[in-house]
Design an enzyme around this catalytic site. Structure first.
Site, PDB file in Angstrom:
ATOM      1  N   LYS A 109      11.993  17.333 -29.393  1.00  0.00           N
ATOM      2  CA  LYS A 109      10.883  16.673 -28.943  1.00  0.00           C
ATOM      3  C   LYS A 109      11.290  16.550 -27.422  1.00  0.00           C
ATOM      4  CE  LYS A 109       7.202  14.652 -30.283  1.00  0.00           C
ATOM      5  NZ  LYS A 109       6.220  14.977 -31.402  1.00  0.00           N
ATOM      6  N   GLY A 221      -6.242   4.621 -33.428  1.00  0.00           N
ATOM      7  CA  GLY A 221      -6.451   5.830 -32.672  1.00  0.00           C
ATOM      8  C   GLY A 221      -7.568   6.604 -32.778  1.00  0.00           C
ATOM      9  N   GLY A 223      -7.668   9.700 -31.173  1.00  0.00           N
ATOM     10  CA  GLY A 223      -7.254  11.237 -30.334  1.00  0.00           C
ATOM     11  C   GLY A 223      -7.463  12.262 -31.262  1.00  0.00           C
ATOM     12  N   ASN A 224      -6.534  13.327 -30.948  1.00  0.00           N
ATOM     13  CA  ASN A 224      -6.687  14.658 -31.781  1.00  0.00           C
ATOM     14  C   ASN A 224      -6.442  14.316 -33.266  1.00  0.00           C
ATOM     15  OD1 ASN A 224      -4.678  16.714 -33.114  1.00  0.00           O
ATOM     16  ND2 ASN A 224      -6.175  17.909 -31.833  1.00  0.00           N
TER      17      ASN A 224
HETATM   18  P1  NAD Z   1      -3.891  11.507 -28.636  1.00  0.00           P
HETATM   19  O1  NAD Z   1      -3.266  11.400 -27.239  1.00  0.00           O
HETATM   20  O2  NAD Z   1      -4.662  12.580 -28.753  1.00  0.00           O
HETATM   21  O3  NAD Z   1      -4.564  10.131 -29.046  1.00  0.00           O
HETATM   22  C1  NAD Z   1      -3.702   9.110 -29.192  1.00  0.00           C
HETATM   23  C2  NAD Z   1      -4.895   7.935 -29.603  1.00  0.00           C
HETATM   24  O4  NAD Z   1      -4.007   6.640 -29.844  1.00  0.00           O
HETATM   25  C3  NAD Z   1      -5.872   7.498 -28.476  1.00  0.00           C
HETATM   26  O5  NAD Z   1      -7.143   7.366 -28.982  1.00  0.00           O
HETATM   27  C4  NAD Z   1      -5.293   6.292 -27.919  1.00  0.00           C
HETATM   28  O6  NAD Z   1      -6.534   5.594 -27.288  1.00  0.00           O
HETATM   29  C5  NAD Z   1      -4.763   5.542 -29.186  1.00  0.00           C
HETATM   30  N1  NAD Z   1      -3.772   4.368 -28.845  1.00  0.00           N
HETATM   31  C6  NAD Z   1      -2.666   4.559 -27.677  1.00  0.00           C
HETATM   32  N2  NAD Z   1      -2.226   3.464 -27.739  1.00  0.00           N
HETATM   33  C7  NAD Z   1      -2.863   2.647 -28.646  1.00  0.00           C
HETATM   34  C8  NAD Z   1      -2.919   1.274 -29.103  1.00  0.00           C
HETATM   35  N3  NAD Z   1      -1.760   0.539 -28.510  1.00  0.00           N
HETATM   36  N4  NAD Z   1      -3.669   0.785 -29.914  1.00  0.00           N
HETATM   37  C9  NAD Z   1      -4.408   1.536 -30.626  1.00  0.00           C
HETATM   38  N5  NAD Z   1      -4.721   2.737 -30.113  1.00  0.00           N
HETATM   39  C10 NAD Z   1      -3.996   3.438 -29.293  1.00  0.00           C
HETATM   40  O7  NAD Z   1      -2.582  11.797 -29.570  1.00  0.00           O
HETATM   41  P2  NAD Z   1      -2.648  12.753 -30.950  1.00  0.00           P
HETATM   42  O8  NAD Z   1      -2.017  13.984 -30.587  1.00  0.00           O
HETATM   43  O9  NAD Z   1      -3.773  12.146 -31.766  1.00  0.00           O
HETATM   44  O10 NAD Z   1      -1.059  11.898 -31.488  1.00  0.00           O
HETATM   45  C11 NAD Z   1      -1.243  10.549 -32.255  1.00  0.00           C
HETATM   46  C12 NAD Z   1      -0.234  10.362 -33.082  1.00  0.00           C
HETATM   47  O11 NAD Z   1       0.062  11.641 -33.935  1.00  0.00           O
HETATM   48  C13 NAD Z   1       1.251  10.182 -32.232  1.00  0.00           C
HETATM   49  O12 NAD Z   1       2.247   9.485 -32.796  1.00  0.00           O
HETATM   50  C14 NAD Z   1       1.872  11.831 -32.384  1.00  0.00           C
HETATM   51  O13 NAD Z   1       3.183  11.772 -31.989  1.00  0.00           O
HETATM   52  C15 NAD Z   1       1.236  11.961 -33.833  1.00  0.00           C
HETATM   53  N6  NAD Z   1       1.216  13.295 -34.154  1.00  0.00           N
HETATM   54  C16 NAD Z   1       0.297  14.170 -33.430  1.00  0.00           C
HETATM   55  C17 NAD Z   1       0.285  15.462 -33.699  1.00  0.00           C
HETATM   56  C18 NAD Z   1      -0.545  16.500 -33.039  1.00  0.00           C
HETATM   57  O14 NAD Z   1      -0.514  17.415 -33.592  1.00  0.00           O
HETATM   58  N7  NAD Z   1      -1.250  16.015 -31.938  1.00  0.00           N
HETATM   59  C19 NAD Z   1       1.069  16.228 -34.848  1.00  0.00           C
HETATM   60  C20 NAD Z   1       1.927  15.245 -35.576  1.00  0.00           C
HETATM   61  C21 NAD Z   1       2.130  13.781 -35.085  1.00  0.00           C
END
Ligand code: NAD
Length: 430
Positions: A109, A221, A223-224
């Site tokens: 990571k 959340g 996001g993605n």
């Molecule tokens: P992202 O940056 O696209 O989205 C993150 C989201 O979390 C946003 O909507 C943000 O507003 C929200 N957020 C941040 N702080 C917050 C809080 N205190 N309360 C409520 N919402 C909050 O990130 P992502 O890629 O969607 O990743 C989200 C999680 O999934 C992370 O833990 C990441 O490690 C994990 N993850 C992501 C992937 C991937 O392919 N993107 C794969 C495995 C795990």
């Protein structure tokens, strides 16, 4: 949210989870000490000339936890609260995640302490290029393959790839994943993690004999991961009543509720590139605005934490409604070990992060394979292979959990750690 930000260390949590598994597998001390800590870690400075002419120094990290099963793999996070310990924890979780879905990769990571909200595109590009320059000798298609994570995107990956290729003099699309489609990226990658979460929910509901059409969910959340989990869950008939996200203007999180179901198209239309929903436009669209941690207390069947770690912890677990039957961990490490014990006692079916969100790394592996061949599959082919891999992994974990009378997390850890230990033994490391 303030309650959930109490003193908490993700790496200690990751080590506690590992210790429990090591005890169950009766691992020797030498194996334990190899796997409790990362194999390698890099912490460095990234000086960046800002748009106003000043120089700002950012801190960057890359941690390679274990690569006995193959080149290590893991995302790079841009976050103001990033720390070496968070990166260590996430790297360890990546090792187990790749092993549980049985892809030939190890765990790593990376991160940079920064807030992209406050940085221009050019400044972010300089951070990406600086990050690569600092670790270029220790990463690469056969060593360690980065990917996007919180607040990093396909564009960041492309800048990093370009820097890596410039330094090494050639084209090495297998160096990094999460690249834009058409620039050596894979179709289906953007959907993969969220869809993967829903593949596991679908399998869990099948086992419980509950039709998805009868279920409601709340998501942390937007996001993605969250957006694509909502997309597929709604497509198969589920109703999402609440989503929460971080509001950068207010520097607080909020939850947005619509009891007859949120409209994904409307919400996406009022959300910025960081997954932050515009509060006033959400209110105008008829959404009830609640405190950020209210997503957890909704009267729903399924909770999908898809934001950050340690959100369901000793302080918040008792707010989880009695109706909740499934928690599918889209985020990494969203449930603390003490909360996990409470949920298990209550009979909540927790689909652990290493399984639930493994769709991202599985598809990243597919992207790597395609990049190394320089031949690209259709979206249906990618998502079909993803569904197969996730479903197989879910069934293996669930079978073991049932036969041992253990939780899904314990079973997933037993399978994953055992595979990694075996690879270390086969290599003669322990
Ligand atoms: P992202 O940056 O696209 O989205 C993150 C989201 O979390 C946003 O909507 C943000 O507003 C929200 N957020 C941040 N702080 C917050 C809080 N205190 N309360 C409520 N919402 C909050 O990130 P992502 O890629 O969607 O990743 C989200 C999680 O999934 C992370 O833990 C990441 O490690 C994990 N993850 C992501 C992937 C991937 O392919 N993107 C794969 C495995 C795990």
């Amino acid at each position: 949210m303030t309650k959930t930000l109490r003193a908490y260390n993700s790496f200690e949590m990751a080590q506690t989870q590992f210790d429990r598994t090591a005890e169950a597998l009766e691992l020797e001390d030498s194996v334990k000490s190899l796997l409790r800590e990362p194999l390698r870690e890099y912490a460095f400075a990234i000086p960046v000339r800002m748009d106003d002419g000043s120089v700002r120094v950012f801190r960057g990290f890359r941690v390679q936890h274990n690569d006995a099963r193959g080149p290590s793999k893991g995302g790079i996070r841009f976050h103001p609260q990033e720390s070496l310990d968070t990166v260590r924890a996430l790297a360890m979780w990546m090792t187990w995640k790749c092993a549980v879905v049985d892809i030939p990769l190890g765990g790593a990571k990376g991160g940079v302490i920064c807030d992209p909200h406050d940085l221009t595109a050019r400044e972010q590009e300089q951070i990406c290029r600086g990050w690569v320059r600092q670790v270029v000798r220790n990463v690469g298609p056969t060593r360690d393959v980065p990917a996007p994570d919180v607040m990093t995107s396909a564009q960041h990956m492309l800048w990093m790839l370009d820097e890596y290729e410039t330094i090494n003099g050639g084209r090495f699309p297998g160096f990094i994943t999460g690249k834009p489609v058409g620039m050596s990226g894979s179709l289906g990658r953007k959907e993969a993690t969220g869809y993967g979460v829903v593949f596991t929910i679908r399998e869990a509901l099948k086992e419980m004999g509950i039709p998805v059409q009868d279920t409601r969910a709340a998501v942390q959340g937007f996001g993605n991961v969250a957006q694509y989990a909502i997309e597929l869950y709604q497509q198969i008939g589920g109703v999402v009543t609440c989503v929460s996200c971080w509001d950068q203007k207010a520097r607080a999180s909020f939850a947005y509720r619509k009891v007859d179901g949120v409209d994904l198209v409307v919400l996406r239309g009022i959300t910025d590139g960081f997954g932050g929903i515009d509060q006033s436009r959400a209110e105008a669209a008829g959404y009830e605005v609640l405190a950020g941690d209210e997503w957890l207390a909704q009267d729903v069947d399924i909770l999908i934490p898809a934001a950050l770690e340690n959100q369901i912890n000793g302080d918040t677990v008792n707010n989880v409604s009695a109706r909740v039957k499934i928690i599918a961990e889209g985020a990494n490490g969203p449930t603390s070990p003490d909360a996990d014990t409470v949920l298990t006692e209550r009979g909540v079916f927790v689909i652990p992060d290493l399984l639930a969100n493994a769709g991202g790394v599985t598809c990243s592996y597919f992207e790597q394979v395609q990049s190394n061949m320089n031949y690209y599959w259709t979206r249906d082919e990618v998502l079909g292979k993803l569904d197969l891999k996730m479903t197989e992994a879910f069934i293996a974990v669930s079978d073991l959990a049932r036969s041992r009378g253990s939780s899904m997390r314990e079973a997933a850890y037993l399978i994953a750690v055992d595979r990694v230990v075996q690879a270390c033994r086969d290599r003669g490391w322990v």
